[in-house]
Design a protein around this motif. Structure first.
Motif, PDB file in Angstrom:
ATOM      1  N   VAL A   1      10.649  -0.385  10.673  1.00  0.00           N
ATOM      2  CA  VAL A   1      11.505   0.209  11.711  1.00  0.00           C
ATOM      3  C   VAL A   1      12.909  -0.367  11.669  1.00  0.00           C
ATOM      4  N   GLY A   2      13.057  -1.577  11.155  1.00  0.00           N
ATOM      5  CA  GLY A   2      14.380  -2.163  11.024  1.00  0.00           C
ATOM      6  C   GLY A   2      14.817  -3.008  12.190  1.00  0.00           C
ATOM      7  N   LEU A   3      13.899  -3.473  13.018  1.00  0.00           N
ATOM      8  CA  LEU A   3      14.264  -4.346  14.127  1.00  0.00           C
ATOM      9  C   LEU A   3      14.340  -5.793  13.638  1.00  0.00           C
ATOM     10  N   GLY A   4      15.400  -6.491  14.009  1.00  0.00           N
ATOM     11  CA  GLY A   4      15.586  -7.869  13.579  1.00  0.00           C
ATOM     12  C   GLY A   4      14.821  -8.849  14.438  1.00  0.00           C
ATOM     13  N   LEU A   5      13.523  -8.941  14.203  1.00  0.00           N
ATOM     14  CA  LEU A   5      12.661  -9.783  15.032  1.00  0.00           C
ATOM     15  C   LEU A   5      12.370 -11.136  14.399  1.00  0.00           C
ATOM     16  N   GLY A   6      13.011 -11.455  13.276  1.00  0.00           N
ATOM     17  CA  GLY A   6      12.722 -12.704  12.583  1.00  0.00           C
ATOM     18  C   GLY A   6      13.108 -13.934  13.373  1.00  0.00           C
ATOM     19  N   SER A   7      14.068 -13.807  14.289  1.00  0.00           N
ATOM     20  CA  SER A   7      14.515 -14.955  15.088  1.00  0.00           C
ATOM     21  C   SER A   7      14.155 -14.791  16.563  1.00  0.00           C
ATOM     22  N   GLN A   8      13.177 -13.918  16.860  1.00  0.00           N
ATOM     23  CA  GLN A   8      12.818 -13.619  18.240  1.00  0.00           C
ATOM     24  C   GLN A   8      11.436 -14.163  18.596  1.00  0.00           C
ATOM     25  N   ASP A   9      11.355 -14.851  19.740  1.00  0.00           N
ATOM     26  CA  ASP A   9      10.056 -15.145  20.339  1.00  0.00           C
ATOM     27  C   ASP A   9       9.533 -13.864  20.979  1.00  0.00           C
ATOM     28  N   ILE A  10       8.263 -13.543  20.752  1.00  0.00           N
ATOM     29  CA  ILE A  10       7.697 -12.285  21.255  1.00  0.00           C
ATOM     30  C   ILE A  10       6.443 -12.598  22.062  1.00  0.00           C
ATOM     31  N   TYR A  11       6.413 -12.069  23.278  1.00  0.00           N
ATOM     32  CA  TYR A  11       5.268 -12.251  24.163  1.00  0.00           C
ATOM     33  C   TYR A  11       4.764 -10.872  24.584  1.00  0.00           C
ATOM     34  N   VAL A  12       3.450 -10.677  24.485  1.00  0.00           N
ATOM     35  CA  VAL A  12       2.831  -9.399  24.853  1.00  0.00           C
ATOM     36  C   VAL A  12       1.745  -9.677  25.881  1.00  0.00           C
TER      37      VAL A  12
END
Length: 462
Positions: free
Chosen positions: A343-354
């Motif tokens: 998709v092309g989202l720059g999530l490499g430097s993001q903390d992700i909580y679901v």
């Protein structure tokens, strides 16, 4: 005279050895081998003395009379059991401490006592006065409900026998013991033999028995694995201790499906069944919040609408965190990789909580699209259309794969007022489902589905 022999049993995996080991040879646990004295049973003595054993019967000689189930007056509980209690069945109920196992079974006992005959509640953890206090709080006043506080299982069964109960509840299997064994209550041998003794008592009398089981820190039933093989049904009561909702799930059922779930709400008056879980899980939803999407999961034959929340934030460390509550963490890692690569989202430097709202645990791949849509909404800071639900499995190439029973899911979404649904585009000879009251929008990829679900334009990379 029965001749006793000594053996050592691992309290973690149940391995038996004639000699002591500091470390179990099978599971590697240190200090888990406990000495147990076991006497040969009467069946073995009978074989050694040459006494005749039970004669096998021809198939044509066996009667096939159908056993009539005892319907539990709690619809959600009855659904999980497969339509009611089968006479002579052993049902094991497990769950975390404080989740409501004893409360739920005491309510079942109070409701079944007038119709199923006397019900005996044997507690090895509480006194009869403590159980009475809970019954008063729950408003239970059944005359045919008997309480017994006893840890010796043989003594308890001797006391139960004159009552001729229609239902027996033992709370819990880890706290009762048999005098024949020298090991402590809760050990592997005690749990196994107590369950076998209950089975020998219940089957000839066609008496349904509920057994409460403790769980380990890993979430499995405490005791030997053979315990789950001995009983007829294994139920788990799930839910966060500080959340309102509880989910009753069957992981084994010889007399019904293991796909059904029952949803309850823990209140001051006990467990209250939730007739419409979708409406309950969505009642506190804020429609204009970033990082929130609604998916439709299927639990057995029941579609349930759930809110999936996601939060992305800049990581303060070199290795960003990926945390999920109510969703498989390994699958979350895969979906984040798809969002980054396809998709092309720059999530490499993001903390992700679901987080799955309401304490529900989702294992179905149909919730994939809701998870990726919620993550994209949080990352792009654009809300999902409040009238839209998203359904679909996400593949490693970013494509959307079809899910089963899509019409049933869409009907449930339409009943709750949703006007749009983003679903996988049909392939081959399949056609797009048509459901009155809801616009069905096909999408071939996760990027296309996100573009249709989010408001204010397309989604792109940062």
């Amino acid at each position: 005279m029965s001749k006793a022999r000594t053996k050592f049993v691992c309290q973690n995996c149940g391995m038996e050895t004639p000699a002591y080991y500091g470390r179990c040879p099978q599971c590697g646990t240190w200090g888990s081998m406990v000495e147990t004295v076991e006497a040969r049973g009467p069946a073995r003595e009978r074989r050694e003395r040459g006494m005749p054993a039970t004669r096998p019967a021809r198939l044509s000689e066996v009667t096939s009379a159908e056993e009539r189930r005892k319907v539990v007056p709690i619809g959600e509980f009855n659904r999980v059991l497969g339509g009611g209690l089968v006479p002579g069945s052993l049902v094991l109920l497990g769950g975390d401490p404080g989740v409501g196992k004893s409360t739920l079974l005491l309510q079942v006992a109070g409701l079944l006592a007038p119709s199923a005959g006397p019900v005996v509640y044997v507690s090895a953890e509480e006194s009869t006065q403590q159980i009475k206090l809970r019954a008063d709080r729950l408003g239970i006043t059944a005359d045919d409900l008997y309480l017994l506080s006893e840890t010796n299982l043989e003594a308890a069964l001797d006391a139960v026998d004159p009552v001729k109960p229609g239902l027996l509840i033992v709370d819990s299997i880890q706290t009762v013991y048999l005098d024949d064994l020298t090991s402590a209550a809760g050990s592997v041998s005690q749990v196994r033999e107590c369950t076998a003794r209950l089975m020998q008592y219940a089957k000839p009398r066609h008496l349904p028995v509920f057994i409460v089981g403790h769980v380990t820190k890993e979430g499995a039933i405490a005791g030997p694995r053979v315990l789950e093989h001995m009983v007829d049904a294994v139920l788990y009561l799930e839910g966060e201790r500080y959340h309102q909702y509880r989910v009753l799930r069957a992981v084994k059922n010889r007399f019904g499906s293991t796909d059904e779930v029952g949803v309850f709400a823990m209140t001051g008056d006990g467990m209250q069944e939730v007739a419409n879980p979708s409406e309950a899980f969505l009642q506190e939803r804020s429609p204009d919040t970033h990082g929130s999407a609604v998916g439709v999961t299927l639990e057995g034959t029941r579609p349930i609408l759930v809110e999936v929340q996601a939060l992305t934030s800049n990581s303060a460390f070199g290795l960003p965190r990926r945390t999920a509550n109510g969703f498989d963490n390994n699958r979350l890692q895969m979906l984040v990789a798809v969002l980054s690569k396809r998709v092309g989202l720059g999530l490499g430097s993001q903390d992700i909580y679901v987080n799955i709202v309401g304490g529900l645990r989702i294992a179905e791949p149909a919730a994939d699209l809701a998870v990726v849509t919620a993550i994209a909404s949080s990352y792009r800071e654009r809300p999902v259309d409040p009238n839209t639900v998203v359904i679909g499995e996400v593949g490693l190439s970013g494509e959307l794969r079809s899910v089963n029973q899509i019409e049933r899911r869409l009907n449930e979404a339409s009943k709750l007022g949703f006007a749009r649904a983003v679903v996988p585009a049909p392939g081959g000879r399949r056609q797009l489902p048509k459901v009155s009251g809801i616009e069905v929008i096909p999408a071939a990829s996760a990027a296309e589905a996100i573009e249709m679900a989010l408001v204010h334009g397309p989604v792109g990379g940062s």
